[in-house]
Design an enzyme around this catalytic site. Structure first.
Site: not given
Length: 612
Positions: A607, A492, A27, A2, A508, A485, A489, A100-101, A74
């Site tokens: 983020k 996401e 955030r 957050c 495989h 990566e 992306k 935040n936490g 968040w």
């Protein structure tokens, strides 16, 4: 995860805090709220959704007052809703808190507080904490600073909190453990935030709070002490951050701006660290440990998400150039499997924010076992640079888009420098070869600029892929982490299911998925695996797969056999990730835009992952 903002001073607090929340929205953006105090008492406005929805909700309400705290969320405990939005208040409504936490033992504390007659209005762990502070405040007959300090001795977990008291409007109490917090120092005013982005507009002077510290903040007074009641002398430092770095500068999205900033960010990362004419790499942050590096048995890289992919690139390069064994670990799993770590090991911890909770926990465990810890981080003053023995900043500048772009290439650049620096120290690469590599590396920013010129073509290709439901990304060697990566992306920001695989592993299992509706993105540049990758492409085409290839400029062989082709400049295989990543970032961006997705703030993501 957050974002928190607090202000106390001579200005109207609402616009300061609201603007700060907008800057911290990367955030978390499930809900937002602000509490402020004025002559009529404490007013709290909070709303599920983006900060803009809070702004509209409070437009015609009383927003006056010189002290306020704000929060963008968040969600962890409790679904996104008005009732679960911060700030939360004590049972009597006198105290308010932003957090935040995670308070891990909130259930036990809540059960005891319920027995004592407390009533709760949300499903959050945070509300339990402010009720606990209230309980101590009343029963111990102490001041608010002491009540918060005593309460924090009763909780386990991570937190950055700010607490206000409607009956004492001239003070704020802030504390941190495991979650970031910075205090901006002004003239007759103080700012509190999760990072410096809400502060830089008003002051360049900041204090980064340490774990287990608590702050008493007034307009003209600041006292910081540890939770064991020992007063601390704060270290005030000057921000290098510039306000213009936080703006879109004419780009439609922060992500696109940050993709286009990569020639500069990679150049900034190289500046002062390579001397091609001398064939020399200079990494000042690790000079003190040069002797240890020369004689280490093993390197362990710990990271999460995109940073983990950068770590995989680092593994290839360090083993290739320095001939040192490397293991790359998910930080979130590393500390839970009782890994074997010795004093002869070096652990490289990679984190854009420098606040990633799992990576920080892995660092602490490795330190306890005697390992030397190097940090690779973007944010100056963050926790990881302060708890590691040494390291290097990536100098990428602020990255606002939640999906990491320039931070990845900057991390890969630093790891490339570490690999070459180790090779230089150990003599595993000859001087002429090192000069050749450094000369080419020095020209990579220009080659990234060339790669960006494919943007229009990539936009056209994206039209063909935007309605896909699945996608495979394939690569070999250093192209494999690039494939991972690229897949990350795409999933996401466009919400298309995508997976990255080593190209040879396609046979495989994943080959069973390939049909005429399956796009397959292949890293097919001319390198040591070129012929093998061509065979993999043919296997996909034999099953009617749609192939998009990332190829070396001028390649005609691959072009003849694939459906779509994007060229990148020719480069040494070691530097492939810095170039091949660029078109994959643009591909994901354009597909997401065409699908109407929120590119900068994709759903369910934040983020900075500051909770487990």
């Amino acid at each position: 995860m957050c974002g928190i903002v607090g202000y106390i001073g001579y200005r109207e607090a609402w616009p300061v805090v609201l603007k700060g929340l907008k800057r911290l929205e990367y955030r978390g953006y499930d809900s937002a709220g602000i509490a402020l105090i004025n002559k009529s008492g404490m007013n709290i406005y909070k709303k599920a959704g983006k900060v803009s929805e809070l702004e509209a909700f409070a437009e015609n309400k009383d927003r006056s007052g010189p002290v306020a705290i704000g929060h963008t969320r968040w969600a962890t405990h409790g679904a996104p809703s008005d009732r679960n939005s911060h700030p939360h208040t004590s049972n009597d409504g006198r105290l308010a808190i932003i957090h935040n936490g995670i308070i891990e033992n909130y259930a036990t504390l809540k059960e005891e507080l319920l027995r004592r007659g407390h009533q709760f209005n949300s499903d959050t762990d945070t509300e339990v904490l402010i009720h606990l502070i209230e309980e101590i405040y009343k029963n111990e007959k102490t001041d608010l600073l002491e009540a918060v300090r005593l309460a924090l001795h009763e909780v386990s977990g991570a937190y950055a909190i700010v607490v206000m008291d409607s009956q004492q409007p001239d003070q704020l109490i802030a504390a941190r453990k495991g979650s970031p917090m910075v205090i901006g120092v002004g003239q007759g005013e103080y700012f509190i935030a999760s990072d410096a982005t809400p502060i830089v507009e008003y002051t360049k002077n900041v204090i980064y709070m340490n774990d287990n510290e608590i702050a008493y903040v007034k307009r003209d007074e600041l006292l910081i002490k540890r939770l064991d009641n020992v007063i601390q002398t704060p270290y005030v430092q000057e921000l290098e951050l510039k306000l213009e770095m936080l703006e879109k500068s004419g780009y439609e999205h922060f992500m696109l701006k940050e993709i286009y900033e990569q020639p500069r960010s990679v150049r900034d990362c190289l500046r002062g660290r390579i001397y091609p004419n001398e064939g020399r790499v200079q990494l000042g942050g690790i000079n003190e440990y040069a002797h240890k590096l020369k004689n280490i048995d093993r390197i362990i890289i710990v990271a999460c998400g995109t940073s983990w992919h950068a770590g995989l690139v680092g593994e290839y390069l360090i083993e290739e150039f320095a001939r040192i064994p490397v293991e790359v670990e998910y930080a979130s799993e590393f500390r839970y499997r009782n890994p074997i770590i010795t004093e002869k090991d070096v652990v490289i911890a990679i984190s854009q924010s420098g606040e990633t909770a799992d990576t920080m926990a892995a660092i602490e465990m490795a330190k306890e076992k005697g390992a030397t810890i190097f940090g690779v981080c973007n944010v100056v003053g963050a926790s990881i640079p302060r708890i590691t023995h040494a390291g290097a900043y990536t100098h990428a500048g602020p990255e606002i888009g939640v999906a990491s772009t320039k931070a990845f290439t900057a991390q890969v650049t630093v790891l490339t420098l570490i690999a070459l620096h180790l090779a230089q120290q150990k003599g595993t690469v000859g001087s002429s070869k090192l000069t050749e590599l450094l000369t080419e590396l020095d020209h990579i920013p220009e080659k990234i600029e060339q790669a960006l010129k494919s943007d229009t073509l990539i936009r056209e290709i994206s039209e063909k892929f935007k309605d896909s439901r699945n996608c495979l990304f394939l690569g070999r060697g250093t192209g494999f982490p690039v494939a991972l990566e690229g897949a990350l992306k795409l999933k996401e920001i466009s919400y298309i299911h995508a997976e990255g695989y080593p190209a040879a592993e396609m046979k495989h299992g994943p080959i069973a998925l390939i049909d005429e509706e399956m796009p397959v993105v292949v890293i097919a540049t001319k390198n040591s695996s070129y012929e093998k990758v061509i065979s993999n492409i043919q296997e996909v085409k034999a099953r009617k797969g749609i192939v998009l290839a990332i190829v070396t400029e001028g390649d005609t062989e691959v072009r003849r056999m694939v459906d779509y082709c994007i060229e990148i400049p020719d480069a040494n295989e070691a530097f492939l990730p810095l170039l091949a990543t660029i078109p994959l970032q643009l591909l994901s961006y354009h597909i997401a835009v065409l699908r109407g997705c929120n590119v900068d703030q994709p759903r369910n993501l934040a983020k900075s992952v500051t909770v487990e």
